[in-house]
Design a protein around this motif. Structure first.
Motif, PDB file in Angstrom:
ATOM      1  N   THR A 189       0.823  -1.204   0.000  1.00 39.14           N
ATOM      2  CA  THR A 189       0.000   0.000   0.000  1.00 39.14           C
ATOM      3  C   THR A 189       0.863   1.262   0.000  1.00 39.14           C
ATOM      4  OG1 THR A 189      -0.096  -0.085   2.411  1.00 39.14           O
ATOM      5  CG2 THR A 189      -1.880  -1.140   1.208  1.00 39.14           C
ATOM      6  N   ALA A 190       2.091   1.175   0.440  1.00 36.65           N
ATOM      7  CA  ALA A 190       2.997   2.314   0.437  1.00 36.65           C
ATOM      8  C   ALA A 190       4.396   1.818   0.100  1.00 36.65           C
ATOM      9  CB  ALA A 190       2.984   3.002   1.802  1.00 36.65           C
TER      10      ALA A 190
ATOM     11  N   ALA B  42       3.129  -4.638  18.031  1.00 35.93           N
ATOM     12  CA  ALA B  42       3.581  -5.240  16.779  1.00 35.93           C
ATOM     13  C   ALA B  42       2.593  -6.257  16.233  1.00 35.93           C
ATOM     14  CB  ALA B  42       4.940  -5.906  16.993  1.00 35.93           C
ATOM     15  N   LEU B  43       1.784  -6.861  17.110  1.00 31.37           N
ATOM     16  CA  LEU B  43       0.819  -7.878  16.680  1.00 31.37           C
ATOM     17  C   LEU B  43      -0.499  -7.283  16.183  1.00 31.37           C
ATOM     18  CD1 LEU B  43       1.422 -10.460  19.546  1.00 31.37           C
ATOM     19  CD2 LEU B  43       1.988 -10.787  17.139  1.00 31.37           C
ATOM     20  N   ARG B  44      -0.608  -5.962  16.191  1.00 28.02           N
ATOM     21  CA  ARG B  44      -1.822  -5.342  15.660  1.00 28.02           C
ATOM     22  C   ARG B  44      -1.820  -5.424  14.143  1.00 28.02           C
ATOM     23  NH1 ARG B  44      -1.439   0.420  16.919  1.00 28.02           N
ATOM     24  NH2 ARG B  44       0.778  -0.068  16.664  1.00 28.02           N
ATOM     25  N   ILE B  45      -2.932  -5.832  13.577  1.00 26.28           N
ATOM     26  CA  ILE B  45      -3.092  -5.879  12.128  1.00 26.28           C
ATOM     27  C   ILE B  45      -4.372  -5.159  11.756  1.00 26.28           C
ATOM     28  CG2 ILE B  45      -1.779  -8.011  11.841  1.00 26.28           C
ATOM     29  CD1 ILE B  45      -4.400  -9.545  11.688  1.00 26.28           C
ATOM     30  N   GLN B  46      -4.460  -4.760  10.497  1.00 26.28           N
ATOM     31  CA  GLN B  46      -5.630  -4.044  10.014  1.00 26.28           C
ATOM     32  C   GLN B  46      -6.584  -4.999   9.319  1.00 26.28           C
ATOM     33  OE1 GLN B  46      -3.405  -1.173   7.639  1.00 26.28           O
ATOM     34  NE2 GLN B  46      -4.071   0.471   8.995  1.00 26.28           N
ATOM     35  N   ASP B  47      -7.878  -4.738   9.494  1.00 26.00           N
ATOM     36  CA  ASP B  47      -8.900  -5.420   8.716  1.00 26.00           C
ATOM     37  C   ASP B  47      -8.735  -4.966   7.265  1.00 26.00           C
ATOM     38  OD1 ASP B  47     -11.226  -6.168   7.369  1.00 26.00           O
ATOM     39  OD2 ASP B  47     -12.514  -5.851   9.103  1.00 26.00           O
TER      40      ASP B  47
ATOM     41  N   PRO C 281      -9.509  -0.567   6.825  1.00 27.39           N
ATOM     42  CA  PRO C 281      -8.161  -0.315   7.364  1.00 27.39           C
ATOM     43  C   PRO C 281      -8.151   0.459   8.669  1.00 27.39           C
ATOM     44  CG  PRO C 281      -8.245   0.132   5.000  1.00 27.39           C
ATOM     45  CD  PRO C 281      -9.659  -0.095   5.437  1.00 27.39           C
ATOM     46  N   GLU C 282      -9.230   1.201   8.960  1.00 24.48           N
ATOM     47  CA  GLU C 282      -9.253   1.950  10.215  1.00 24.48           C
ATOM     48  C   GLU C 282      -9.475   1.036  11.416  1.00 24.48           C
ATOM     49  OE1 GLU C 282     -13.542   1.631   8.901  1.00 24.48           O
ATOM     50  OE2 GLU C 282     -11.590   1.946   7.947  1.00 24.48           O
TER      51      GLU C 282
ATOM     52  N   THR D 295     -14.720  -6.847  13.223  1.00 26.50           N
ATOM     53  CA  THR D 295     -14.168  -7.650  12.130  1.00 26.50           C
ATOM     54  C   THR D 295     -14.729  -9.070  12.168  1.00 26.50           C
ATOM     55  OG1 THR D 295     -12.164  -6.308  12.133  1.00 26.50           O
ATOM     56  CG2 THR D 295     -12.027  -8.470  11.092  1.00 26.50           C
ATOM     57  N   LEU D 296     -14.846  -9.648  13.362  1.00 25.23           N
ATOM     58  CA  LEU D 296     -15.437 -10.980  13.475  1.00 25.23           C
ATOM     59  C   LEU D 296     -16.918 -10.957  13.109  1.00 25.23           C
ATOM     60  CD1 LEU D 296     -13.744 -12.171  16.790  1.00 25.23           C
ATOM     61  CD2 LEU D 296     -13.303 -13.058  14.490  1.00 25.23           C
ATOM     62  N   ALA D 297     -17.615  -9.901  13.487  1.00 24.24           N
ATOM     63  CA  ALA D 297     -19.039  -9.796  13.162  1.00 24.24           C
ATOM     64  C   ALA D 297     -19.264  -9.786  11.657  1.00 24.24           C
ATOM     65  CB  ALA D 297     -19.624  -8.534  13.799  1.00 24.24           C
TER      66      ALA D 297
END
Length: 719
Positions: free
Chosen positions: A212-213, A260-265, A269-270, A310-312
């Motif tokens: 993306t960048a 560091a373990l955070r990821i985006q849907d 992306p927000e 995200t799970l919903a």
């Protein structure tokens, strides 16, 4: 943790392995920075190994490792030396490799010449990319054969591959190098006591999935995007100081790993969610992500909200046998790339989890207490109700009131609770229990889901639904204590098997039942006595299975090992029932164990007794960093602070029982409703500053949802 059957266990990574992680990308290498295709090494992007070999030589000599230091979860510095060819022992050539992972890797290579003479050097980096699926690497399967082409021009090498119409590629760019089809090579002469440096990048190029960048080295004086992301995370979360510096280091490491373990849907992306863990589970897992975000609520409540949303969006809608999808069911795991057909269920989303669905409702209930707008919570209530419908219509397979599991095909997980290894549920004599299985802790989660939704119903004025769910919870608790309790043994069965026989293995699962209040008061002391017995408590934590059980193996995944998150939940349960000393003992043991792994608790460690081994014995394939292990120290400290909020009730509750050996605590920038607060704890005394308007500090334990539901039932609004 994420599941496996008899033939799907992960292989060992090799001695001295270094794992770096950023979002869903990660890198596994040896201690000198090299990557070997024959080991489960590599650079991974979107569940694909984009770099399978990365081998640095100087004048034809591989590097002798000296040190490997992880600076941040996404950055490491490797130091090595170039062996001499003249028979002398010490080499004057020292090589440093500063590596950063993101959408690929960036590497700064520096060679220092500690000699009185100039050193002529030919530096070669051999590169290979097999584009293997993550599961092929993890389980040592034979990779799919991709048709490859290689194009080299100047200082760059591009490897392109195609398989069944799928196109992937990777671009290797090395400043000042000459590229061939196999490697990039530099030639230089390093002056006496001088140095030489270069930059190399490895960037994926997937058809339709480019980064993306741009992924490039920042200009001098600039921060990398990974550093900026980390800085934003640090500014958002609480800052802490603790008298015990070892515990402070462990908590800071937990913060770093969680960040560091955070990821985006990918669709939103927000939204930020928590990946399960490195190296093999850098993606959204229902159970793991829910538990990790629940335990991290005092640090960042938005992680739990992002995970729920995200799970919903991926909640089951149809009955599909291979993926085990069912209406209302919450997924087990998501895989990112199209070749994830090799994954469980043969699809990118797999639903083989019995506990993620009730936990979804539990976590929604917790999130509702932390001050989000009512409209945000209300938008997720239909998903919670569909989850409860799944419990009734699909989870309770035979209508006996208990939720059980049994896989509908030969490819999914045999066991579908958190102990999801093929041999994880056993009778006391070691016999493996046959599914369908009703796990004891799953009934606790279901009870918690009923109570959480009942309270949200009372809060919204839906008294009929609240009363119905309260009654369901009461019936479940009564029947659970009748059917699972083993009076001759003094503990709960870990499960009921397919014939409704109590599975009498003495396991840690029953500790989860304490936290949810499912255990009858008269049985709690016996449960605690069993959990703290020498057969269960290793000195480093509570074992998954007692040492006098037939299936006990201290070096197994689930049959005698110690899992930090399991112990954190047990600690919370002990405190609920008033067993403070035991909760302190387990917490202290775990935090002491973290000292032996650089302040980072792994996914699990072996269950050998502390008197036998003076240090925790590592489990060879444990994930590290891993989400619910990273949140364990946070959960231990906040549990011992008895720190919790219920914003709609206008309160923050505190009643610390922190052991004196931990020292004083100072926590600032802690989220609380619409504001940020500062907390100081010294022994049982505390002060709180900066409370938002309308929120008061209460001394004591936050009212449990079960108690609130009972009070609301006895004294409904308007009566």
């Amino acid at each position: 943790m994420a599941g496996w059957n008899a033939d799907t266990a992960a292989g060992p990574l090799g001695a001295g392995t270094v794992t770096l992680v950023e979002g869903s990308s990660f890198c596994i290498s040896s201690s000198n920075g090299d990557i070997y295709a024959e080991l489960p090494h590599g650079v991974f992007y979107r569940d694909t190994r984009i770099l399978s070999r990365w081998f640095l030589t100087v004048n034809g000599q591989p590097l002798e490792p000296l040190a490997a230091q992880t600076k941040q979860p996404y950055r490491a510095l490797f130091a090595g030396r170039v062996p001499r060819t003249d028979g002398y022992a010490d080499s004057p050539l020292i090589v440093e490799r500063l590596r950063e992972v993101g959408a690929g890797i960036l590497e700064e290579i520096t060679i220092r010449n500690y000699s009185l003479h100039p050193a002529e050097c030919e530096i070669t980096l051999v590169a290979e990319a097999d584009f293997a699926d993550l599961f092929e690497v993890k389980e040592a399967r034979t990779p799919q054969r991709w048709d490859q082409t290689r194009e080299h021009r100047g200082d760059s090498l591009e490897i392109r591959a195609e398989w069944q119409g799928i196109r992937k590629g990777v671009v290797i760019k090395a400043e000042g190098a000459s590229a061939t089809s196999k490697a990039v090579t530099f030639g230089t002469t390093i002056p006496p006591f001088g140095k030489w440096s270069t930059h190399v990048s490895v960037v994926p190029n997937f058809e339709g999935f480019g980064p993306t960048a741009p992924f490039a080295h920042p200009a001098p004086g600039e921060m990398s995007p990974r550093d900026r992301r980390r800085q934003e995370w640090v500014a958002k979360i609480p800052a802490l100081q603790i008298g015990n510096r070892s515990i402070e280091r462990t908590l800071r490491r937990s913060y770093e790993d969680l960040g560091a373990l955070r990821i985006q849907d990918p669709d939103y992306p927000e939204r930020v969610v928590v990946a399960a863990g490195a190296p093999w589970f850098m993606t959204l897992f229902g159970r793991d992500s829910l538990w990790a975000s629940e335990m991290a609520l005092p640090v960042d409540p938005s992680l739990a909200l992002g995970t729920l949303r995200t799970l919903a969006d991926r909640q089951g809608t149809v009955v599909e046998t291979m993926s085990e999808e069912e209406p209302g069911k919450i997924l087990h795991e998501v895989r990112l790339d199209i070749s994830s057909g090799l994954a469980l269920g043969g699809r990118s989303v797999y639903y083989g989890s019995v506990d993620a669905t009730p936990l979804f409702v539990v976590v929604l209930g917790s999130v509702s207490r932390w001050g989000f707008d009512r409209e945000i919570i209300s938008a997720l209530l239909p998903n919670a109700d569909r989850a409860l419908s799944w419990i009734r219509d699909y989870g309770d397979r035979d209508g006996d009131g208990f939720v059980e599991y049994g896989r509908p095909n030969e490819h999914g997980l045999i066991n579908q609770g958190w102990k999801d290894s093929w041999d994880g549920i056993n009778f006391a004599d070691g016999t493996i229990a046959e599914p369908p299985l009703a796990l004891c802790e799953v009934q606790a989660y279901v009870h918690g889901a009923y109570m959480a939704r009942a309270w949200m119903a009372y809060d919204a004025g839906d008294l009929a639904l609240a009363a119905e769910l309260r009654d369901r919870a009461a019936t479940l608790k009564k029947r659970f204590n009748e059917e699972f309790w083993l009076p001759d043994k003094g503990y709960y069965a870990v499960a009921l098997d397919r014939d409704k026989r109590p599975v009498d293995g003495c396991a840690s699962n029953m500790g989860h039942c304490l936290w949810f209040g499912l255990v009858d008061e008269d049985k709690a002391p016996l449960v605690v006595e069993r959990l703290m017995s020498p057969e269960m408590f290793s000195g480093w934590g509570v074992r998954t299975l007692a040492s006098n059980m037939g299936a006990y193996n201290p070096a197994s995944y689930h049959n005698g090992s110690v899992w930090p998150h399991d112990n954190a939940l047990i600690v919370a349960g002990l405190l609920r029932y008033g067993f403070i000393e035991q909760a302190q003992q387990i917490s202290t043991a775990l935090l002491e164990a973290a000292e032996y792994s650089g302040g980072r608790l792994p996914e699990l460690f072996c269950g050998f007794d502390r008197e036998q081994y003076a240090e925790p014995v590592p489990y060879p394939t444990a994930c590290s960093p891993q989400a619910w292990a990273a949140t364990t120290p946070i959960h231990l400290i906040t549990s011992l602070m008895r720190y919790d909020a219920h914003i709609s009730l206008g309160g923050l509750w505190l009643d610390p029982v922190v052991p004196p050996s931990y020292g004083d605590l100072h926590i600032s920038n802690a989220p609380m409703g619409s504001g940020r607060i500062t907390i100081d704890v010294s022994g049982s005394a505390y002060t709180v500053h900066g409370m938002p308007e309308g929120i008061k500090v209460h001394h004591g334990q936050r009212p449990w949802i079960t108690d609130l539901v009972e009070q609301a039932h006895l004294h409904p609004p308007g009566k």
